[in-house]
Design a protein around this motif. Structure first.
Motif, PDB file in Angstrom:
ATOM      1  N   ALA A 229      34.479 -32.439  17.622  1.00 53.80           N
ATOM      2  CA  ALA A 229      35.646 -31.836  18.899  1.00 53.80           C
ATOM      3  C   ALA A 229      37.001 -32.242  18.239  1.00 53.80           C
ATOM      4  N   LEU A 230      37.123 -33.388  17.631  1.00 54.73           N
ATOM      5  CA  LEU A 230      38.800 -34.206  17.482  1.00 54.73           C
ATOM      6  C   LEU A 230      39.281 -32.935  16.115  1.00 54.73           C
ATOM      7  N   LEU A 231      38.462 -32.571  15.712  1.00 57.31           N
ATOM      8  CA  LEU A 231      38.313 -31.134  14.579  1.00 57.31           C
ATOM      9  C   LEU A 231      38.827 -30.590  15.241  1.00 57.31           C
ATOM     10  N   ALA A 232      38.010 -29.322  16.093  1.00 57.54           N
ATOM     11  CA  ALA A 232      38.869 -28.829  17.224  1.00 57.54           C
ATOM     12  C   ALA A 232      40.318 -28.892  17.531  1.00 57.54           C
ATOM     13  N   VAL A 233      39.911 -29.554  17.947  1.00 57.63           N
ATOM     14  CA  VAL A 233      40.974 -30.334  18.561  1.00 57.63           C
ATOM     15  C   VAL A 233      42.822 -30.476  17.570  1.00 57.63           C
ATOM     16  N   SER A 234      42.550 -30.781  16.743  1.00 53.76           N
ATOM     17  CA  SER A 234      43.149 -30.654  15.331  1.00 53.76           C
ATOM     18  C   SER A 234      44.077 -29.648  15.301  1.00 53.76           C
ATOM     19  N   ARG A 235      43.100 -28.968  14.915  1.00 55.85           N
ATOM     20  CA  ARG A 235      43.020 -27.230  14.318  1.00 55.85           C
ATOM     21  C   ARG A 235      43.766 -26.441  15.021  1.00 55.85           C
ATOM     22  N   THR A 236      43.375 -26.505  16.575  1.00 56.08           N
ATOM     23  CA  THR A 236      44.470 -25.609  17.667  1.00 56.08           C
ATOM     24  C   THR A 236      45.305 -26.317  18.308  1.00 56.08           C
ATOM     25  N   GLY A 237      45.346 -27.611  18.247  1.00 57.08           N
ATOM     26  CA  GLY A 237      46.232 -28.216  19.061  1.00 57.08           C
ATOM     27  C   GLY A 237      46.384 -28.438  20.719  1.00 57.08           C
ATOM     28  N   VAL A 238      44.945 -27.710  20.630  1.00 52.58           N
ATOM     29  CA  VAL A 238      44.612 -28.056  22.433  1.00 52.58           C
ATOM     30  C   VAL A 238      43.390 -28.524  22.386  1.00 52.58           C
ATOM     31  N   GLY A 239      42.902 -28.320  23.838  1.00 52.25           N
ATOM     32  CA  GLY A 239      41.578 -28.697  24.635  1.00 52.25           C
ATOM     33  C   GLY A 239      41.632 -26.567  24.543  1.00 52.25           C
ATOM     34  N   ASP A 240      39.891 -26.528  23.956  1.00 56.90           N
ATOM     35  CA  ASP A 240      40.266 -24.934  24.434  1.00 56.90           C
ATOM     36  C   ASP A 240      38.686 -25.486  24.957  1.00 56.90           C
ATOM     37  N   PRO A 241      38.092 -24.893  26.740  1.00 57.26           N
ATOM     38  CA  PRO A 241      37.209 -24.472  27.277  1.00 57.26           C
ATOM     39  C   PRO A 241      36.196 -24.083  26.738  1.00 57.26           C
ATOM     40  N   ASN A 242      36.502 -23.056  26.789  1.00 57.82           N
ATOM     41  CA  ASN A 242      35.873 -21.893  25.564  1.00 57.82           C
ATOM     42  C   ASN A 242      35.634 -22.318  24.283  1.00 57.82           C
ATOM     43  N   ALA A 243      35.968 -23.255  24.333  1.00 57.88           N
ATOM     44  CA  ALA A 243      35.169 -23.107  22.840  1.00 57.88           C
ATOM     45  C   ALA A 243      33.719 -23.931  22.504  1.00 57.88           C
ATOM     46  N   GLY A 244      33.507 -23.368  21.397  1.00 48.82           N
ATOM     47  CA  GLY A 244      31.722 -24.025  20.966  1.00 48.82           C
ATOM     48  C   GLY A 244      30.986 -22.736  21.414  1.00 48.82           C
ATOM     49  N   LYS A 245      31.158 -21.723  21.690  1.00 49.97           N
ATOM     50  CA  LYS A 245      30.611 -20.847  21.902  1.00 49.97           C
ATOM     51  C   LYS A 245      29.121 -19.636  21.368  1.00 49.97           C
ATOM     52  N   THR A 246      29.927 -19.717  19.878  1.00 50.48           N
ATOM     53  CA  THR A 246      29.412 -19.915  18.771  1.00 50.48           C
ATOM     54  C   THR A 246      29.187 -21.046  18.211  1.00 50.48           C
ATOM     55  N   GLU A 247      29.519 -21.835  17.804  1.00 54.87           N
ATOM     56  CA  GLU A 247      29.718 -23.113  16.713  1.00 54.87           C
ATOM     57  C   GLU A 247      27.912 -23.661  16.291  1.00 54.87           C
ATOM     58  N   ASN A 248      26.741 -23.161  17.807  1.00 53.69           N
ATOM     59  CA  ASN A 248      25.788 -23.811  17.526  1.00 53.69           C
ATOM     60  C   ASN A 248      25.329 -23.238  16.837  1.00 53.69           C
ATOM     61  N   LEU A 249      25.018 -21.452  16.449  1.00 52.01           N
ATOM     62  CA  LEU A 249      24.216 -21.080  15.680  1.00 52.01           C
ATOM     63  C   LEU A 249      25.013 -20.393  14.381  1.00 52.01           C
ATOM     64  N   ASP A 250      26.154 -20.639  14.763  1.00 48.12           N
ATOM     65  CA  ASP A 250      27.111 -21.254  13.077  1.00 48.12           C
ATOM     66  C   ASP A 250      26.431 -22.205  11.973  1.00 48.12           C
ATOM     67  N   ALA A 251      26.366 -23.862  13.034  1.00 48.55           N
ATOM     68  CA  ALA A 251      25.457 -25.072  12.249  1.00 48.55           C
ATOM     69  C   ALA A 251      24.538 -24.703  11.643  1.00 48.55           C
ATOM     70  N   ILE A 252      23.350 -23.687  12.610  1.00 47.54           N
ATOM     71  CA  ILE A 252      22.334 -23.920  12.820  1.00 47.54           C
ATOM     72  C   ILE A 252      21.917 -22.971  10.929  1.00 47.54           C
ATOM     73  N   THR A 253      23.469 -21.501  11.306  1.00 47.33           N
ATOM     74  CA  THR A 253      22.908 -21.267   9.847  1.00 47.33           C
ATOM     75  C   THR A 253      23.364 -21.437   8.240  1.00 47.33           C
ATOM     76  N   ALA A 254      24.772 -22.267   8.508  1.00 49.05           N
ATOM     77  CA  ALA A 254      24.976 -23.083   7.434  1.00 49.05           C
ATOM     78  C   ALA A 254      23.404 -24.233   7.567  1.00 49.05           C
ATOM     79  N   VAL A 255      23.201 -25.070   7.801  1.00 50.54           N
ATOM     80  CA  VAL A 255      22.195 -25.266   7.175  1.00 50.54           C
ATOM     81  C   VAL A 255      20.937 -25.207   6.999  1.00 50.54           C
ATOM     82  N   VAL A 256      20.724 -23.741   7.791  1.00 52.11           N
ATOM     83  CA  VAL A 256      19.245 -22.888   6.730  1.00 52.11           C
ATOM     84  C   VAL A 256      20.188 -22.562   5.295  1.00 52.11           C
ATOM     85  N   LEU A 257      21.287 -21.882   5.461  1.00 51.99           N
ATOM     86  CA  LEU A 257      21.420 -21.299   4.630  1.00 51.99           C
ATOM     87  C   LEU A 257      21.908 -22.312   2.986  1.00 51.99           C
TER      88      LEU A 257
END
Length: 319
Positions: A229-257
């Motif tokens: 979460a801190l890295l996301a804030v650092s990268r975008t410069g804001v707190g985005d309530p719409n973040a995180g919608k695809t990160e769960n599947l992206d993370a699972i994909t990274a682990v499986v790959l």
């Protein structure tokens, strides 16, 4: 045939590195700027949030679990830390700590529901995904949080390395992977994670507290989502309530790959880093080629199926 089967497990472990090598060679030969230091640095910046989430996801999958809530829990942590800093005027270290505490609390809740009530991780984390999403939207009133202290976005700053500008957050991601690689490989607590994933009943019979190990894993994963979460804030410069919608599947994909078995007990955490980078390389390279983003999703989906297929063949070959 038997000889081929006996070689499948190491091939499964080397698969992520081979895929990354082939992807880099392909895009280097088809685009002009892919191998530039600045572009490679950009890829690391683009995957650092998912990469850190994937560490926690790897730990959970190693125990034969799964966490569908990770992306939304990360988003909640980013909103908590930014609103505490901006709206409540908390000092930035305390605001960050509050955000990490919120994500750790969700990890604790997930762990307690899995270990104490014996609910399936899939169902538990599907429920907490929705809870985290609702709390994030209600608390933020669906508004982006701006005007953050410079210290909260410091990990998005860069330093010069070999002609490229590398984000401090990318360096933190790599250091976290090295730390957890050592922890899983060289400590008793880390080996217990593998043992629980291999056979929880056998692990319990030899005196290892399986419920304690599982609870520990979910809480550690929650803390890592706070770091993400801190890295996301650092990268975008804001707190985005719409973040995180695809990160769960992206993370699972990274682990499986990355070669971690969805059945638990087997995998190399550094493979998850490679898996995250593979996704970043594919998205970056295809974008440089002008390929529509829909095809990027298509190719990623095919790679996931191939990775799970290799895992299945490896398990059969090891019997």
């Amino acid at each position: 045939m038997d000889t081929l089967k006996s070689k499948l497990p190491p091939i499964g472990q080397l698969g992520p590195f081979i895929a990354l090598l082939f992807a880099c060679v392909f895009f280097a030969s088809t685009t002009d700027n892919f191998l530039s230091g600045q572009n490679l640095s950009l890829i690391l910046q683009q995957v650092m949030v998912v990469g850190v989430i994937a560490i926690g996801q790897t730990l959970i999958i190693l125990t034969a679990g799964i966490d569908l809530s990770c992306g939304m829990v990360m988003a909640l942590g980013s909103i908590v830390m930014t609103k505490f800093a901006v709206d409540l005027g908390w000092p930035w270290p305390l605001a960050i700590a509050a955000g990490v505490a919120a994500t750790a609390l969700f990890g604790l809740i997930n762990g307690l529901l899995v270990t104490r009530i014996k609910l399936p991780p899939f169902i538990v984390t599907l429920g907490t995904f929705n809870i985290a999403f609702a709390i994030t939207q209600l608390y933020s009133k669906s508004q982006t949080v701006t005007g953050l202290p410079d210290e909260m976005t410091a990990l998005g700053n860069t330093f010069a390395l070999g002609g490229a500008q590398v984000a401090w957050g990318s360096l933190l991601m790599v250091l976290l992977y090295l730390g957890f690689w050592w922890w899983l490989r060289d400590t008793g607590a880390g080996r217990h994670v593998y043992a629980v994933g291999n056979s929880p009943e056998a692990t319990r019979l030899v005196g290892i507290p399986t419920e304690k190990v599982l609870l520990q894993v979910y809480v550690i994963a929650g803390v890592l989502y706070g770091v993400a979460a801190l890295l996301a804030v650092s990268r975008t410069g804001v707190g985005d309530p719409n973040a995180g919608k695809t990160e769960n599947l992206d993370a699972i994909t990274a682990v499986v790959l990355g070669g971690t078995s969805l059945f638990g007990g087997r995998g190399l955490i550094l493979g998850s880093l490679v898996g995250a980078i593979v996704i970043g390389v594919l998205n970056n390279g295809l974008t440089l080629m002008g390929v529509d983003s829909v095809y990027q999703v298509l190719i990623t989906g095919i790679l996931v199926i191939l990775a799970v297929t290799v895992d299945q063949l490896s398990r059969k070959g090891g019997r």
